[in-house]
Design an enzyme around this catalytic site. Sequence first.
Site, PDB file in Angstrom:
ATOM      1  N   CYS A 234       0.894  -1.182   0.000  1.00  0.00           N
ATOM      2  CA  CYS A 234       0.000   0.000   0.000  1.00  0.00           C
ATOM      3  C   CYS A 234       0.914   1.208   0.000  1.00  0.00           C
ATOM      4  CB  CYS A 234      -0.922  -0.021   1.217  1.00  0.00           C
ATOM      5  SG  CYS A 234      -1.863  -1.551   1.415  1.00  0.00           S
ATOM      6  N   ALA A 236       1.552   4.419  -1.873  1.00  0.00           N
ATOM      7  CA  ALA A 236       1.505   5.877  -2.019  1.00  0.00           C
ATOM      8  C   ALA A 236       1.295   6.533  -0.656  1.00  0.00           C
ATOM      9  CB  ALA A 236       0.377   6.254  -2.979  1.00  0.00           C
ATOM     10  N   ASN A 239       6.983   7.638   0.800  1.00  0.00           N
ATOM     11  CA  ASN A 239       8.158   7.841   1.656  1.00  0.00           C
ATOM     12  C   ASN A 239       8.796   6.519   2.068  1.00  0.00           C
ATOM     13  OD1 ASN A 239       8.066  10.588   1.569  1.00  0.00           O
ATOM     14  ND2 ASN A 239       7.211  10.875   3.603  1.00  0.00           N
ATOM     15  N   ASP A 258      -0.828   0.681  -5.342  1.00  0.00           N
ATOM     16  CA  ASP A 258      -1.798   1.577  -4.718  1.00  0.00           C
ATOM     17  C   ASP A 258      -2.932   1.797  -5.718  1.00  0.00           C
ATOM     18  OD1 ASP A 258      -1.515   3.440  -2.018  1.00  0.00           O
ATOM     19  OD2 ASP A 258      -2.957   4.247  -3.458  1.00  0.00           O
ATOM     20  N   CYS A 357      -0.612   3.600  11.595  1.00  0.00           N
ATOM     21  CA  CYS A 357      -0.490   4.806  12.425  1.00  0.00           C
ATOM     22  C   CYS A 357      -1.736   4.898  13.315  1.00  0.00           C
ATOM     23  CB  CYS A 357      -0.295   6.061  11.585  1.00  0.00           C
ATOM     24  SG  CYS A 357      -1.531   6.329  10.298  1.00  0.00           S
TER      25      CYS A 357
END
Length: 466
Positions: A234, A236, A239, A258, A357
């Site tokens: 996944c 995009a 970074n 993505d 996150c």
Amino acid sequence: MALYSAAAAVLSGLERGEGGLKSLVYGSGFPHARQLYALVAETLRYGPVLDALLDGAALLRVEKKLPPPLAKVLVYDLLFGKGLKCGGRWKALVRRHRARLQAELARLKVRRGVSRDEDLLQPAPGAGPPATQVPRYVRVNVLKTCVDDVVEFFKRQGYSFLGKAGSLEELRTLSGKKFILDLHLPELLVFPPQTDFHDNRLYTSGHIILQDKASCLPAFLLSPAAGSHVIDACAAPGNKTSHLAAILKNKGHIFAFDLDTKRLATMNTMLMRAGITSCKLAQQDFLTVDPHDPKYSKVKYILLDPSCSGSGMVARLPLEEAAPSAERLQALAGFQRKVLSHALRFPAVQRLAYSTCSVHREENEDVVHAVLREQGSAFRLVSAFPSWPCRGLATFPGAECCLRASPVDTLTQGFFVAILERCGEEAALPSSLPAGTEENLQQEEGMEPGAAPPKKKRRKKQRVKA
């Protein structure tokens, strides 16, 4: 519609910990950056209110194809902004729910005892102190330069370099134009909070990447050997993909997937700027990728950072964000279990990094535990960085192998990482690790320092002059 799509992409990037607001806005390629910044900033400011409205009006449960970040942007402009300006099906869809959303807004004001929209933004009585501000983390892109050259560049710009940090407290007390080398990650420089580099020459040329420290952990701990084949499931806005490419020394191959066209376009621009040549982008749902396709027969490493609630994002913490509903958490966890199980079906995979996150165990420990039970004895958890201060919640035996991060305890975004390794195979930890990490990781894994083969002579990097 371009404005709302760009704003939704920035919100998604924030949720995934891929950068700060300014860096994502200015890196989006949207021609009216100030307009985009204002819309995203106001959507974030109203974040808790929008979550309450979306839950109360059941908008996302009724309109299952409406992405949550896009829903927030559209509902913000419908109820609190200047009114929806776009055309197309999303505008018509949200307007169909206008009456229900307005009714839910009225009920929310009654419950809070306020009459104005702005009063909904006031902290609730008894709310705790503002969230801890995290430093500005700058990852040096070793494909284009080296840490020493970047340090010298910033010193010529008037910054004072304090050397390598010995504790988190040294990061916590950074101020002014001082910066320091992170105590855990060898290519990460740390600056005071709110330091802005989106116009800096090193950033615009791809020599540095603005990336939160916690977001650097998945690729760092996955540590694929140079020349390996890796999947970023996944990917995009990219970074973590660029970090993988740096660890691979631009050798081997990265398959990056993505679904979002605009995010992939932004990612492609960023990877080109960073000098990435080892990555193949695909606009495809990772769940539709065939693990037995011969092109993936050499994939030994997978980085999986799926969609999540984003509840660990520091930008949201001061806003006293309402917790996602139990139904939404269960839906996210179901998807995360499915995609993690799918990733482990690739026959050659030896090592996988799973991250979110999110602060919720439903998306973290519970997902990992469920999939490990499903896999039987095929995979195990690896105890990565035992000295890291935050461990997984003790919800099942071995959960302490997982890592957690938080603004208070690690001065990062809220984050979760688990490293899974195939059983019965040689450990997938490569002999060639990111520069400066061999001895650290050997000690963390209980190996004797110096056990890895000697490092090759470092290739001379392109120097950047002020």
